[in-house]
Design an enzyme around this catalytic site. Structure first.
Site, PDB file in Angstrom:
ATOM      1  N   ASN A  14      32.263  23.694   2.227  1.00  0.00           N
ATOM      2  CA  ASN A  14      32.837  22.349   2.055  1.00  0.00           C
ATOM      3  C   ASN A  14      32.200  21.322   3.013  1.00  0.00           C
ATOM      4  O   ASN A  14      32.268  20.120   2.759  1.00  0.00           O
ATOM      5  CB  ASN A  14      34.344  22.391   2.269  1.00  0.00           C
ATOM      6  CG  ASN A  14      34.721  22.839   3.670  1.00  0.00           C
ATOM      7  OD1 ASN A  14      33.976  23.571   4.316  1.00  0.00           O
ATOM      8  ND2 ASN A  14      35.889  22.412   4.143  1.00  0.00           N
ATOM      9  N   HIS A  15      31.571  21.776   4.091  1.00  0.00           N
ATOM     10  CA  HIS A  15      30.929  20.833   5.030  1.00  0.00           C
ATOM     11  C   HIS A  15      29.558  20.402   4.556  1.00  0.00           C
ATOM     12  O   HIS A  15      29.017  19.427   5.105  1.00  0.00           O
ATOM     13  CB  HIS A  15      30.809  21.476   6.412  1.00  0.00           C
ATOM     14  CG  HIS A  15      32.095  21.457   7.201  1.00  0.00           C
ATOM     15  ND1 HIS A  15      32.151  21.081   8.513  1.00  0.00           N
ATOM     16  CD2 HIS A  15      33.357  21.778   6.848  1.00  0.00           C
ATOM     17  CE1 HIS A  15      33.401  21.171   8.955  1.00  0.00           C
ATOM     18  NE2 HIS A  15      34.149  21.608   7.948  1.00  0.00           N
ATOM     19  N   HIS A  63      32.788  30.616  -0.235  1.00  0.00           N
ATOM     20  CA  HIS A  63      33.229  29.945   1.007  1.00  0.00           C
ATOM     21  C   HIS A  63      34.748  29.766   1.039  1.00  0.00           C
ATOM     22  O   HIS A  63      35.389  30.077   2.054  1.00  0.00           O
ATOM     23  CB  HIS A  63      32.558  28.570   1.152  1.00  0.00           C
ATOM     24  CG  HIS A  63      32.974  27.827   2.381  1.00  0.00           C
ATOM     25  ND1 HIS A  63      32.499  28.129   3.635  1.00  0.00           N
ATOM     26  CD2 HIS A  63      33.863  26.788   2.564  1.00  0.00           C
ATOM     27  CE1 HIS A  63      33.035  27.324   4.523  1.00  0.00           C
ATOM     28  NE2 HIS A  63      33.881  26.498   3.892  1.00  0.00           N
ATOM     29  N   HIS A 144      35.923  29.734   5.737  1.00  0.00           N
ATOM     30  CA  HIS A 144      36.746  28.530   5.573  1.00  0.00           C
ATOM     31  C   HIS A 144      37.922  28.423   6.541  1.00  0.00           C
ATOM     32  O   HIS A 144      38.474  27.325   6.676  1.00  0.00           O
ATOM     33  CB  HIS A 144      37.214  28.446   4.122  1.00  0.00           C
ATOM     34  CG  HIS A 144      37.747  27.085   3.732  1.00  0.00           C
ATOM     35  ND1 HIS A 144      37.091  25.909   4.010  1.00  0.00           N
ATOM     36  CD2 HIS A 144      38.884  26.728   3.074  1.00  0.00           C
ATOM     37  CE1 HIS A 144      37.777  24.895   3.550  1.00  0.00           C
ATOM     38  NE2 HIS A 144      38.881  25.374   2.954  1.00  0.00           N
TER      39      HIS A 144
END
Length: 444
Positions: A14-15, A63, A144
């Protein structure tokens, strides 16, 4: 990846998006160090990263987690991953989903909204078991979420006896605040080995990516200011002001003393000038008197040396006295007390003795009476009238009361013999002879 392109695989998290790289200052650091073109290229690489992978045909690696819209692995292949992750949908679920807090218990619902993240879902233990059974997999390996030990083994699958879900977090001391360990898993010869590690210290970076010169200038200025404050504190302002006031007072006192000394010197100089002027004037007067004596020796003939002691002093005083009779009167008033004392001594010793006019050798014409009603006209007016001075047998001056007594006795006596009263003036010396008062004076 460049060294091992067939065996090393990176998955997207997500980053790896434009929003979070800007929020967590990765964009700022990249543009500062390398420029905008490198950052744009990195964003293109993140868009190309795969969303999930299957290792050894047994482990589903992702992730975030599972999605309610994905039932098989083939559904993931249909997702267009070459874009910025959307806020919802299957791509968002694979990057943002989390297991439920009650993941180890039996739940009727398979998915629920993820209130912590604000997007995607929370999946349950049953949803993971269903996904593994449909796709013939052993376990789901995800990241995560930060773990204190760096990993977490969730509830075992009853069908296989292997953990249905494994969380691996390989960032130690996440955000420099969690103080957690990092972990990685190694799978070899059907043996899983999990290795933990701690964080390493960051290389020193100045805040805001400043260079050492720009960063040190405020620090140096602050230290210089502190040094100046310390130096200024060493000097007491109040004490310095007091010393300055004392110095000013001392200067003023010295100046006052100098001025007083100057005033004294000026006064002494004035007195010296005055004395010099008086001495010069007296010398001139003496010279003028000497010249007059040489010109008319008959007028200033010396008196008889056989005179009584007080008469010579009186005549010398009259000669040296100024012509103004007011000065004579002031002098007589000053000596009045002296006259009274002398008169007391005279009364205690004896009577009064009068001298004859022959003893004075004065050429002034005699007067018939001291109390004559006739008014004489003097050259200088009434101020220059003759002054009468009388003495006793010892030559002591007789005061005014005794003179009045003597003069009164003269006026009431008959004419018997001649008696002389000595009269001295500032201008002339007058001798008055009274022949009719001899008997009375002898009785006195």
């Amino acid at each position: 990846k460049l060294n091992y392109p067939d065996t090393f695989f990176m998955l997207r998290g997500n980053h790896e998006c434009r929003h979070l790289t800007e929020y967590f200052t990765f964009k700022q650091e990249c543009e500062y160090k390398y420029g905008k073109e490198v950052y744009s290229s990195l964003m293109d690489c993140f868009d190309a990263l795969p969303l999930a992978a299957i290792v050894n045909k047994q482990f589903f690696c992702v992730h975030g987690g599972l999605s309610p819209d994905i039932e098989s692995v083939d559904d993931i292949r249909t997702i267009d991953r070459f874009c910025e992750p959307p806020p919802s949908g299957t791509m968002c679920d694979l990057l943002w989903a989390d297991p439920m807090d009650t993941f180890g218990s039996e739940m009727e619902s398979l998915f629920e909204f993820n209130a912590v993240r604000g997007c995607s879902f929370n999946f349950s233990f049953n949803s993971v078991c269903d996904f593994l059974e449909k796709n013939g997999l052993l376990s789901v390996i995800r990241a995560h979420e930060a773990q204190d030990a760096g990993y977490k083994m969730h509830r075992r699958n009853d069908r296989t006896g292997f953990p249905s879900l494994i969380t691996l977090f390989s960032a130690p001391n996440y955000l420099d605040s969690y103080n957690n360990k990092g972990a990685l898993m190694r799978y070899e010869n059907n043996v899983i080995n999990i290795r933990q590690f701690n964080c390493s210290p960051h290389p020193y970076n100045l805040p805001g990516f400043m260079n050492v010169f720009n960063w040190s200038l405020p620090f140096v200025a602050e230290k210089v200011a502190e040094l100046l404050v310390v130096m200024f504190n060493l000097v007491d302002d109040a004490k310095a002001d007091q010393e300055e006031r004392i110095s000013r007072d001392l200067d003023a006192e010295r100046e006052r003393k100098r001025e007083a000394l100057r005033s004294k010197l000026r006064g002494v100089s004035r007195m010296l000038r005055l004395y010099k002027t008086m001495r010069t004037r007296l010398e001139k007067e003496k010279l003028s008197l000497t010249d007059k004596t040489i010109e008319s020796p008959a007028q200033h003939a010396p008196v008889n040396e056989a005179r009584p002691p007080g008469v010579n002093l009186i005549l010398e005083a009259v000669k040296s006295e100024a012509s103004n009779p007011q000065k004579i009167l002031r002098k007589q008033s000053r000596e009045k007390l002296i006259y009274n004392r002398r008169h007391e001594r005279t009364n205690s010793r004896g009577g009064t003795k009068l001298y004859d006019s022959k003893d004075f050798k004065c050429d002034s014409p005699p007067r018939t009476s001291l109390h004559s009603s006739e008014k004489h006209q003097y050259p200088g007016g009434e101020d220059h009238a003759p002054t009468v001075i009388m003495t006793n047998t010892e030559g002591i001056i007789v005061n005014e009361e005794e003179q009045e007594q003597l003069l009164g006795n003269h006026s009431t006596s008959a004419s018997h013999s001649t008696t002389t009263t000595t009269t001295t003036t500032t201008t002339t010396t007058t001798t008055t002879t009274a022949t009719d008062t001899t008997s009375k004076l002898q009785n006195l």
